[in-house]
Design an enzyme around this catalytic site. Sequence first.
Site, mmCIF file in Angstrom:
data_model
loop_
_atom_site.group_PDB
_atom_site.id
_atom_site.type_symbol
_atom_site.label_atom_id
_atom_site.label_comp_id
_atom_site.label_asym_id
_atom_site.label_seq_id
_atom_site.Cartn_x
_atom_site.Cartn_y
_atom_site.Cartn_z
ATOM 1 N N LYS A 121 -74.029 86.343 -16.127
ATOM 2 C CA LYS A 121 -73.369 85.112 -16.581
ATOM 3 C C LYS A 121 -73.673 83.937 -15.666
ATOM 4 C CE LYS A 121 -70.014 86.771 -19.659
ATOM 5 N NZ LYS A 121 -68.750 86.659 -20.300
ATOM 6 N N LYS A 203 -77.334 92.507 -25.508
ATOM 7 C CA LYS A 203 -76.097 92.922 -26.181
ATOM 8 C C LYS A 203 -75.638 91.836 -27.158
ATOM 9 C CE LYS A 203 -72.003 91.966 -23.781
ATOM 10 N NZ LYS A 203 -70.620 91.952 -24.144
ATOM 11 N N LYS A 206 -70.311 87.377 -28.063
ATOM 12 C CA LYS A 206 -69.646 86.272 -28.747
ATOM 13 C C LYS A 206 -69.939 84.930 -28.086
ATOM 14 C CE LYS A 206 -65.152 87.738 -27.095
ATOM 15 N NZ LYS A 206 -65.052 87.416 -25.673
HETATM 16 P P1 ATP Z 1 -68.683 87.335 -23.827
HETATM 17 O O1 ATP Z 1 -70.063 87.326 -24.345
HETATM 18 O O2 ATP Z 1 -67.869 86.108 -24.080
HETATM 19 O O3 ATP Z 1 -68.555 87.859 -22.443
HETATM 20 P P2 ATP Z 1 -68.200 89.702 -25.285
HETATM 21 O O4 ATP Z 1 -68.641 89.592 -26.701
HETATM 22 O O5 ATP Z 1 -68.972 90.538 -24.331
HETATM 23 O O6 ATP Z 1 -67.916 88.299 -24.722
HETATM 24 P P3 ATP Z 1 -65.696 90.594 -24.235
HETATM 25 O O7 ATP Z 1 -64.430 89.834 -24.375
HETATM 26 O O8 ATP Z 1 -66.368 90.549 -22.923
HETATM 27 O O9 ATP Z 1 -66.723 90.202 -25.334
HETATM 28 O O10 ATP Z 1 -65.505 92.083 -24.662
HETATM 29 C C1 ATP Z 1 -64.435 92.602 -25.373
HETATM 30 C C2 ATP Z 1 -64.649 94.082 -25.573
HETATM 31 O O11 ATP Z 1 -65.697 94.273 -26.524
HETATM 32 C C3 ATP Z 1 -65.056 94.837 -24.311
HETATM 33 O O12 ATP Z 1 -64.467 96.116 -24.319
HETATM 34 C C4 ATP Z 1 -66.533 94.942 -24.447
HETATM 35 O O13 ATP Z 1 -67.068 96.025 -23.733
HETATM 36 C C5 ATP Z 1 -66.688 95.121 -25.948
HETATM 37 N N1 ATP Z 1 -67.978 94.636 -26.400
HETATM 38 C C6 ATP Z 1 -68.448 93.380 -26.290
HETATM 39 N N2 ATP Z 1 -69.668 93.264 -26.817
HETATM 40 C C7 ATP Z 1 -69.981 94.501 -27.278
HETATM 41 C C8 ATP Z 1 -71.123 95.040 -27.933
HETATM 42 N N3 ATP Z 1 -72.173 94.290 -28.191
HETATM 43 N N4 ATP Z 1 -71.109 96.338 -28.281
HETATM 44 C C9 ATP Z 1 -70.040 97.132 -28.007
HETATM 45 N N5 ATP Z 1 -68.934 96.674 -27.397
HETATM 46 C C10 ATP Z 1 -68.894 95.387 -27.024
#
Ligand code: ATP
Length: 335
Positions: A121, A203, A206
Site C-alpha cells: 500500500k 488480488k 476494492k
Molecule cells: P483494500 O483493497 O481497500 O485494502 P480489500 O478489498 O482488500 O480492501 P479488506 O477490507 O482489506 O478489503 O478485506 C476485507 C476481508 O476480505 C478480509 O478478510 C480480506 O482478507 C478479504 N478479502 C479481500 N480481498 C479478497 C480477495 N480478493 N479474495 C478473498 N478475500 C479477500
Amino acid sequence: MRRENKEKKEQIIFSGIQPSGNLNIGNYIGAISQWVKMQDKYHCIFSIVDYHAITIKQDPNLLRQRIIEVTKIYLAAGIDSQQSIIFQQSTIPAHTELAWILNCYGAHIADLNKMTQFKTKAGEHQETVSVGLYDYPVLMAADILLYNTDLVPVGEDQKQHVELARDIARRFNNEFGEIFKIPQPVVRKDGARIMSLLDPTKKMSKSDDNQNNAIALLDSLELAQKKIMKAVTDSGSEIEYDLENKPALSNLLTIYAILGNREIPRLVKDYRGQGYGKFKKDLAKVVEKFLHNFQEKYNNISDNDVRQILEEGRIKAEALASQKLSEVRKLIGVR
Ligand code: ATP
Ligand code: LTN
C-alpha cells in the site's frame, strides 16, 4: 458429540471489513460467506472497522455512507444481528486505547517492517504515508485481543496480520500473565484469494483504481455482465483449472463454483470442448443471479434498521471490551 458442539459454541469469532470502497465478490467469498456459516457454531462478533479505513484518505461524507452500506452488506449476506454482534469500531474507544498500549507493550518495529500489506500500500511512499497505515496491524491486534477471540476468519492476505496479533499477545502474556487468548486465523481452502478480473497476478481489491478489476456487490447486473465478458483469459481455448498455466481461467472457475454452488472438476467436465465464450456467458448469468438475490435483500434494509443494529451491537461489544481493557490498565499500572 454434544459436548464437542457445546465447546465450540463457547469459542469466539472476530472479524471485520473496512468501509473503504465498494465491497466486492472477493470480500464476500474470502470473508463474509465464511462468517455466515460460522454463526450457528460460535459466538460471532463482526465489526465495520472505520478507524482502519482512515489509514488511507477518505472523503468524510462517503465514509459515513459506506459505514451504513457495509453494515447492510453484512445483513444482506446473512449475518443475523440477533445471533451475532455487529458494531462500528470507532464507537468503542477501547479499540484505539488498547492499540496504544500494545504499541508500547508487545508490538516491535521489526514486526511492522515485515508487513507485506504495508509495503504494497505504501509502495514508493513509505516515508510519507501516515503513521496510521504503518501501525494498522496493531489496531487490528487490539480488535482481536479485546474479545478473547479464538478464531479470525479472513482472506489469505490478512493471515500475516493475525499472526502478528498472536505474537503481540504472547509477548504481553509473557510479561503480565495469561491475559490474552492466542487467536488463530481461519482461511478457506478455495476462494481465499480471488484475483483481479484484469490481472490474475493481483488480488481483486476494492481500492483498485480500475473498478473493472472487481465485481462490486452493488454493481448493476448489466455492469457485472460487462465486467465478466471483459475479464482477461489465458491463451488456448480449453476450460481447465491450472493455477500455473491458466491463472485467469482458474480464478473464473473458482468464482463460478462458489457463487453457483458447483464443484470445479464437474464444471471442467461440463465445459469440455465448449470454449471461453460460452463459459463466460454462463458465468455472467451465475453472477447476475447471485447479485440479484443479494441486492433484493440489501434493498429491503433501511438506514434506521442499521442505526439501531449498530447501537445494540455497540452496547454488547462495549461490555466485553471494557472488561478486558480494565484488566490491562491495572496490569500495566495506570490504575
Ligand atoms: P483494500 O483493497 O481497500 O485494502 P480489500 O478489498 O482488500 O480492501 P479488506 O477490507 O482489506 O478489503 O478485506 C476485507 C476481508 O476480505 C478480509 O478478510 C480480506 O482478507 C478479504 N478479502 C479481500 N480481498 C479478497 C480477495 N480478493 N479474495 C478473498 N478475500 C479477500
Ligand atoms: N485488516 C482487515 C480488517 C480488520 C480485521 C480486524 C479483520 C481490521 N480488524 C480484526 C479481522 C479481525 C482487512 O481485511 N483489511
